[in-house]
Design an enzyme around this catalytic site. Structure first.
Site, PDB file in Angstrom:
ATOM      1  CG  ASP A  57     -18.128  76.533 -27.636  1.00 17.08           C
ATOM      2  OD1 ASP A  57     -18.310  76.244 -28.824  1.00 17.08           O
ATOM      3  OD2 ASP A  57     -17.583  77.584 -27.269  1.00 17.08           O
ATOM      4  CE1 TYR A 107     -12.703  80.022 -30.824  1.00 22.16           C
ATOM      5  CE2 TYR A 107     -13.512  81.701 -29.294  1.00 22.16           C
ATOM      6  CZ  TYR A 107     -13.741  80.589 -30.100  1.00 22.16           C
ATOM      7  OH  TYR A 107     -14.991  80.042 -30.163  1.00 22.16           O
ATOM      8  CG  HIS A 137     -22.589  74.414 -30.734  1.00 25.52           C
ATOM      9  ND1 HIS A 137     -21.439  73.658 -30.782  1.00 25.52           N
ATOM     10  CD2 HIS A 137     -22.283  75.515 -29.995  1.00 25.52           C
ATOM     11  CE1 HIS A 137     -20.475  74.269 -30.117  1.00 25.52           C
ATOM     12  NE2 HIS A 137     -20.956  75.399 -29.625  1.00 25.52           N
TER      13      HIS A 137
END
Length: 314
Positions: free
Chosen positions: A126, A231, A290
């Site tokens: 991730d 982010y 995931h």
């Protein structure tokens, strides 16, 4: 500096010594990094000569690697699993969340604080994959192999396509920290649970107790804002990474492009990695969504050991 264990050998992990600590990375900026080290319980002359660094994703901490630490150590690795800047037991400064700077944190931890010599294998999941990619670009001579899982890598064309998809709504949401922090305040457990519920193929892989660990981590002061800053830096990361590829060339180390076989996006990862690396292997982990190292840790360990062995003996 030799790591000072804060826990004795785990009796449930025969043949493996697991220790935990926090290391100063930048005292002037107040940055400390929390970490776990797992290694074979062997005489000093027979200690592990191979090192792998595991970089977790979000909304997670190094707890994400709990099932794979001992198996990798039994396979002869020294395993280092840090909480990257802003997560878990690590400091949560206001800035420094571009992956180039965060890669510097990891490099300092591994080589200056833990005293590891020679190149390492780097594994990311991730957001940790984005950090692992930045590490491989910044410290090319320090990487044996690069394993990426379940993330579009900033600096690739695939990242540019993926970040604007409706299902990637959280990229823009987190990139507006004031809004995201305000709306999730007091709701952190519900918020992190939503990601696990939506993206898990094995419904029992992440327990309520595991969610408690992650929820407590993101309820800590500054933690949610730090996640948002990670982010918010992604587009700048993309520019930095593109410049690094343009100036230094594509990665020459073996790269593993992986993800959960139950994830529709996973089939895109090999082509993405072929944009930025010369030697790419694709391998999807069966029976996993995931959260690969938590949903199918045995499959992850088999995949990594086979890939990294070939990388080290090529």
């Amino acid at each position: 500096m030799t790591p000072q264990p804060t826990a004795a050998t785990d009796p449930g992990h025969d043949g493996v010594h697991i220790s935990h600590g926090r290391a100063w990375i930048d005292r002037s900026a107040g940055v400390r990094i929390g970490y776990t080290v797992a290694e074979p319980s062997s005489p000093p002359e027979k200690k592990a000569s191979k090192t792998v660094v595991l970089l977790h994703g979000a909304p997670q901490t190094r707890h994400a690697w709990r099932h794979v630490l001992a198996p990798l150590a039994r396979a002869g690795y020294r395993v280092i699993a840090p909480d990257y800047r802003g997560a878990g037991a690590s400091s949560k400064p206001r800035d420094g969340y571009d992956k180039w700077t965060m890669a510097g944190d990891v490099h300092t931890l591994v080589h200056d604080e833990l005293g590891i010599e020679g190149p390492v294998s780097v594994v990311g999941h991730d957001l940790g994959s984005m950090l692992a990619f930045g590490y491989a670009l910044r410290y090319r001579d320090d990487v044996v192999s690069l394993t990426t899982m379940e993330a579009p890598l900033p600096g690739t064309d695939y990242y540019e396509q993926r970040k604007v998809a409706k299902s990637a709504w959280h990229f823009d949401f987190h990139a507006n920290p004031d809004i995201a922090v305000y709306l999730t305040h007091g709701r952190e457990r519900w918020y992190v649970t939503r990601f696990f519920d939506d993206l898990t193929y094995q419904p029992d892989a992440i327990t309520d107790a595991d969610v408690d660990v992650y929820a407590r981590a993101f309820q800590a002061p500054g933690a949610m804002r730090a996640l948002c800053e990670i982010y918010r830096e992604l587009d700048r990361d993309a520019r930095i990474h593109r410049d690094a590829v343009a100036s230094g060339g594509r990665l020459s180390v073996p790269v593993l492009a992986s993800g959960g076989a139950a994830q529709a996006l996973a089939a895109s990862y090999q082509g993405m990695c072929e944009e930025i690396a010369d030697h790419v292997t694709g391998h999807l982990v069966e029976d996993s969504g995931h959260w690969v190292p938590e949903e199918n840790p045995e499959g992850f360990v088999r995949m990594f050991l086979d890939f990294d062995h070939r990388a080290r003996t090529a």
